[in-house]
Enzyme design. Structure first.
Site, PDB file in Angstrom:
ATOM      1  N   TYR A  65     -68.107 -17.130   5.113  1.00 10.84           N
ATOM      2  CA  TYR A  65     -69.279 -17.568   4.269  1.00 10.84           C
ATOM      3  C   TYR A  65     -69.236 -16.773   2.868  1.00 10.84           C
ATOM      4  O   TYR A  65     -68.452 -16.021   2.678  1.00 10.84           O
ATOM      5  CB  TYR A  65     -70.567 -17.191   5.010  1.00 10.84           C
ATOM      6  CG  TYR A  65     -70.753 -15.481   5.067  1.00 10.84           C
ATOM      7  CD1 TYR A  65     -71.616 -14.843   4.056  1.00 10.84           C
ATOM      8  CD2 TYR A  65     -70.084 -14.543   5.813  1.00 10.84           C
ATOM      9  CE1 TYR A  65     -71.690 -13.626   3.879  1.00 10.84           C
ATOM     10  CE2 TYR A  65     -70.077 -13.345   5.961  1.00 10.84           C
ATOM     11  CZ  TYR A  65     -71.048 -12.694   5.199  1.00 10.84           C
ATOM     12  OH  TYR A  65     -71.085 -11.217   4.908  1.00 10.84           O
ATOM     13  N   CYS A  66     -70.002 -17.295   2.000  1.00  8.51           N
ATOM     14  CA  CYS A  66     -70.216 -16.466   0.564  1.00  8.51           C
ATOM     15  C   CYS A  66     -71.707 -16.699   0.320  1.00  8.51           C
ATOM     16  O   CYS A  66     -72.491 -16.808   1.049  1.00  8.51           O
ATOM     17  CB  CYS A  66     -69.417 -17.570  -0.334  1.00  8.51           C
ATOM     18  SG  CYS A  66     -69.996 -19.232  -0.330  1.00  8.51           S
ATOM     19  N   ARG A  67     -72.072 -17.061  -1.254  1.00  5.52           N
ATOM     20  CA  ARG A  67     -73.490 -16.848  -1.267  1.00  5.52           C
ATOM     21  C   ARG A  67     -74.122 -18.001  -0.951  1.00  5.52           C
ATOM     22  O   ARG A  67     -74.992 -18.269  -0.547  1.00  5.52           O
ATOM     23  CB  ARG A  67     -73.672 -16.607  -3.071  1.00  5.52           C
ATOM     24  CG  ARG A  67     -74.902 -16.408  -3.187  1.00  5.52           C
ATOM     25  CD  ARG A  67     -75.227 -16.010  -4.860  1.00  5.52           C
ATOM     26  NE  ARG A  67     -74.913 -17.543  -5.594  1.00  5.52           N
ATOM     27  CZ  ARG A  67     -75.616 -18.362  -5.697  1.00  5.52           C
ATOM     28  NH1 ARG A  67     -76.984 -18.355  -5.316  1.00  5.52           N
ATOM     29  NH2 ARG A  67     -75.185 -19.418  -6.527  1.00  5.52           N
ATOM     30  N   GLY A  69     -72.011 -21.293   0.091  1.00  6.88           N
ATOM     31  CA  GLY A  69     -71.313 -22.254   0.778  1.00  6.88           C
ATOM     32  C   GLY A  69     -70.249 -22.774  -0.037  1.00  6.88           C
ATOM     33  O   GLY A  69     -69.023 -23.507   0.525  1.00  6.88           O
ATOM     34  N   ILE A  94     -75.126 -17.353   2.559  1.00  3.78           N
ATOM     35  CA  ILE A  94     -75.950 -16.099   2.959  1.00  3.78           C
ATOM     36  C   ILE A  94     -77.470 -16.348   2.474  1.00  3.78           C
ATOM     37  O   ILE A  94     -78.284 -15.869   2.899  1.00  3.78           O
ATOM     38  CB  ILE A  94     -75.248 -14.784   2.551  1.00  3.78           C
ATOM     39  CG1 ILE A  94     -75.850 -13.431   3.267  1.00  3.78           C
ATOM     40  CG2 ILE A  94     -75.185 -14.510   0.933  1.00  3.78           C
ATOM     41  CD1 ILE A  94     -75.253 -12.289   3.198  1.00  3.78           C
TER      42      ILE A  94
END
Length: 102
Positions: A65-67, A69, A94
């Site tokens: 995951y990242c901020r 996607g 996230i």
């Protein structure tokens, strides 16, 4: 690579005994809050990111995951190219995560 909704990602993760949660955001982003039990490897490190990914166990499942996607989708694509068969991207990242955050 598989793009999973938050619900699919959470459910699959909870049933996977061989799972690693991978956060590909920057260290500053990670320090501001992360999904519990995550490891952080910043995709913006370029070759450094690739070098660190190559050290990971290819037999494990990676929930990435990242901020939002986007970076995690790129990370999953890179991982697939490096021979990782189980890389799962969290769609929405996230910022749409409704679970616990440390």
């Amino acid at each position: 690579m598989a793009d999973l909704t938050q619900e699919e990602w959470s459910e699959q993760l909870s049933l996977d005994d061989n799972a690693v949660i991978l956060d590909v955001r920057t260290e500053d982003e990670f320090d501001n809050g992360y999904i519990p039990n995550s490891i952080n490897i910043d995709i913006y490190e370029g070759q450094g990111f690739i070098s660190k990914i190559k050290e990971l166990d290819k037999s494990k499942s990676y929930y990435v995951y990242c901020r939002s996607g986007n970076r995690s989708g790129q990370a999953c694509a890179i991982m697939n190219q490096l021979g990782f068969e189980k890389a799962y991207n969290l769609v929405g990242g996230i910022i749409e995560w409704e679970g616990d955050i440390n």
